[in-house]
Design a protein around this motif. Structure first.
Motif, PDB file in Angstrom:
ATOM      1  N   ARG A 206       0.820  -1.202   0.000  1.00  0.00           N
ATOM      2  CA  ARG A 206       0.000   0.000   0.000  1.00  0.00           C
ATOM      3  C   ARG A 206       0.859   1.260   0.000  1.00  0.00           C
ATOM      4  N   VAL A 207       1.913   1.275   0.812  1.00  0.00           N
ATOM      5  CA  VAL A 207       2.798   2.437   0.821  1.00  0.00           C
ATOM      6  C   VAL A 207       3.480   2.592  -0.533  1.00  0.00           C
ATOM      7  N   ILE A 218       1.163   2.372 -12.244  1.00  0.00           N
ATOM      8  CA  ILE A 218      -0.001   1.501 -12.060  1.00  0.00           C
ATOM      9  C   ILE A 218      -1.181   2.024 -12.871  1.00  0.00           C
ATOM     10  N   GLN A 219      -1.388   3.323 -12.805  1.00  0.00           N
ATOM     11  CA  GLN A 219      -2.492   3.929 -13.565  1.00  0.00           C
ATOM     12  C   GLN A 219      -2.302   3.718 -15.065  1.00  0.00           C
ATOM     13  N   ARG A 220      -1.058   3.828 -15.522  1.00  0.00           N
ATOM     14  CA  ARG A 220      -0.784   3.650 -16.949  1.00  0.00           C
ATOM     15  C   ARG A 220      -0.923   2.198 -17.369  1.00  0.00           C
ATOM     16  N   VAL A 229      -5.608   5.177  -7.352  1.00  0.00           N
ATOM     17  CA  VAL A 229      -5.384   3.734  -7.337  1.00  0.00           C
ATOM     18  C   VAL A 229      -6.214   3.142  -6.197  1.00  0.00           C
ATOM     19  N   PRO A 230      -7.080   2.152  -6.465  1.00  0.00           N
ATOM     20  CA  PRO A 230      -7.862   1.542  -5.384  1.00  0.00           C
ATOM     21  C   PRO A 230      -6.944   1.084  -4.243  1.00  0.00           C
ATOM     22  N   TRP A 326      -4.214   8.881   4.164  1.00  0.00           N
ATOM     23  CA  TRP A 326      -4.684   7.992   3.099  1.00  0.00           C
ATOM     24  C   TRP A 326      -4.704   6.539   3.569  1.00  0.00           C
ATOM     25  N   LEU A 327      -3.665   6.130   4.295  1.00  0.00           N
ATOM     26  CA  LEU A 327      -3.631   4.763   4.800  1.00  0.00           C
ATOM     27  C   LEU A 327      -4.759   4.513   5.797  1.00  0.00           C
TER      28      LEU A 327
END
Length: 430
Positions: A206-207, A218-220, A229-230, A326-327
């Motif tokens: 996650r970090v 990841i998005q790309r 990103v989920p 966010w975490l």
């Protein structure tokens, strides 16, 4: 200051604080001593089967179980000596054809095996590990011999270490698949034994997925556009047959970049010079950035995430404050989503309808909070330091094709180690 240095300072200087100054000093020293012990135990060296057994037998009991639930049962079993002898655990006296043997029955009768430690499936996994200990020991000692030869660079050594982890978790090589050991657990075991692999814990994933260059990739690669990103997206890519490829492609290069950063830091009170201890330190620091603290074990009295979510930390640690938000909020939204799913399954029951409505409202609210936290993290890191990691283009592959590629790689591990050992012998290494 780099990311790892910042997190380390938060852990050692802030998460050990209590009202009494002397007690704070004692807590800080307890944490430092605990990390020193972990690093000392993780130095690469020749290993005996007993050492390999001692470092891995308890791991199947913690798989998909909260440490707070598994810990007391494991501690009780360890103190009783039930799992002291790997040869006994590997024998039919322990388990035979999935049925409890006399050793297990006696342990349960005495009260030494309780909770997760008396679950047949997990006991079978421990037995599977006991039977694989000789082969794992041989692979680790071959790796040590290769490293001592000095004939191979860090990249080649790391590739060999990951192949050993792959064999333990997938099979096909000299070790073969160890029942109950996924890729994450295999990496955890080898990291404990001093090999240069990282434990791809869910919090590490996650970090890592939140770091600017990684999330952009990841998005790309998975065509997510500019959407956040989920929260659990990367960890989903880290399980099953695709795990080693996702690890090699994303987690490993990013953590290697962090290790390179640590290389230039002087971490007070800790000696990171011995082989691959910087990798172990990075792995440890990221894992303990978000997971629950246990004062009795590590000396921490609060989680960094809980500390950093405070308003005063927004000024002192702007990037870590945003990441912690966010975490925290992403995890809350993730758990609310699971609660909603369970409630929706039961909504046919009139008595469960209010529960479903409440779960839906909670999920919407927490998703909104998670989106806000993501925006704050994005803003905090948009012009800040980030990794300059180049990712290959071939990220998305067919699962079936990948499965056989992994198995082939695992089968080649023994050939590679044999070749390295021959080279080392020619170089005069004992």
């Amino acid at each position: 200051m780099t990311l790892i240095a910042d997190i380390h300072r938060v852990l050692v200087d802030h998460c050990t604080l209590v009202e009494d100054e002397k007690q704070s000093h004692a807590q800080r020293q307890r944490y430092i001593s605990h990390v020193q012990s972990v690093l000392a135990d993780s130095q690469l060296d020749r290993r005996t089967p007993d050492e390999v057994w001692a470092l891995g037998w308890d791991k199947p009991f913690f798989s998909n179980v909260r440490a707070a639930l598994a810990g007391p049962a494991v501690i009780r079993a360890r103190q009783s000596g039930v799992f002291d002898n790997a040869c006994e655990i590997a024998s039919p006296e322990f388990m035979k054809d999935g049925k409890r043997g006399v050793l297990v029955l006696d342990g349960i009768k005495r009260g030494d095996l309780r909770g997760v430690c008396q679950v047949d499936k997990r006991l079978q996994r421990v037995q599977s590990y006991a039977r694989a200990v000789p082969q794992i020991t041989e692979a680790v000692n071959r790796f040590f011999q290769v490293w001592r030869s000095g004939s191979y660079g860090d990249d080649e050594l790391q590739a060999l270490a990951v192949s050993i982890a792959e064999d333990i978790s997938v099979g096909g090589g000299a070790i073969g698949k160890v029942e109950g050991f996924g890729f994450t657990t295999a990496c955890h075991l080898l990291a404990d034994l001093g090999l240069p692999v990282f434990k791809p814990d869910i919090w590490v994933c996650r970090v890592v997925s939140a770091l600017p260059s990684v999330r952009a990739e990841i998005q790309r690669a998975w065509k997510l556009g500019t959407r956040p990103v989920p929260f659990d997206f990367l960890e989903k890519k880290m399980v099953g047959p695709r795990a080693p490829a996702a690890y090699r492609r994303i987690v490993q290069p990013v953590l290697n970049a962090l290790v390179s950063d640590v290389q230039h830091l002087a971490i007070d009170d800790l000696d990171l010079a011995p082989a691959f201890l910087r990798a172990r330190f990075v792995d440890w620091t990221l894992v303990h950035f978000a997971i629950s603290a246990n004062a009795e074990i590590s000396g921490l009295v609060r989680r960094p995430v809980d500390l950093l979510c405070g308003a005063s930390e927004a000024v002192a640690w702007p990037r870590l404050h945003a990441l912690a938000r966010w975490l925290r909020d992403g995890q809350a939204a993730h758990e609310a989503g699971k609660k909603l799913l369970n409630a929706e399954k039961k909504r046919q029951d009139a008595q469960e309808l209010p529960v479903a409505h409440s779960a839906r409202a909670d999920h919407v609210l927490l998703e909104h909070r998670a989106q806000e936290a993501w925006a704050a993290w994005d803003e905090a890191t948009s012009s800040a330091w980030e990794f300059d990691v180049c990712f290959p283009d071939d990220v998305v592959r067919n699962d079936d094709a990948e499965k056989w590629r992994y198995i082939h790689a695992a089968r080649s591990a023994r050939t590679a180690t044999s070749h390295f050992t021959e080279q080392a012998a020619r170089a005069g290494v004992e």
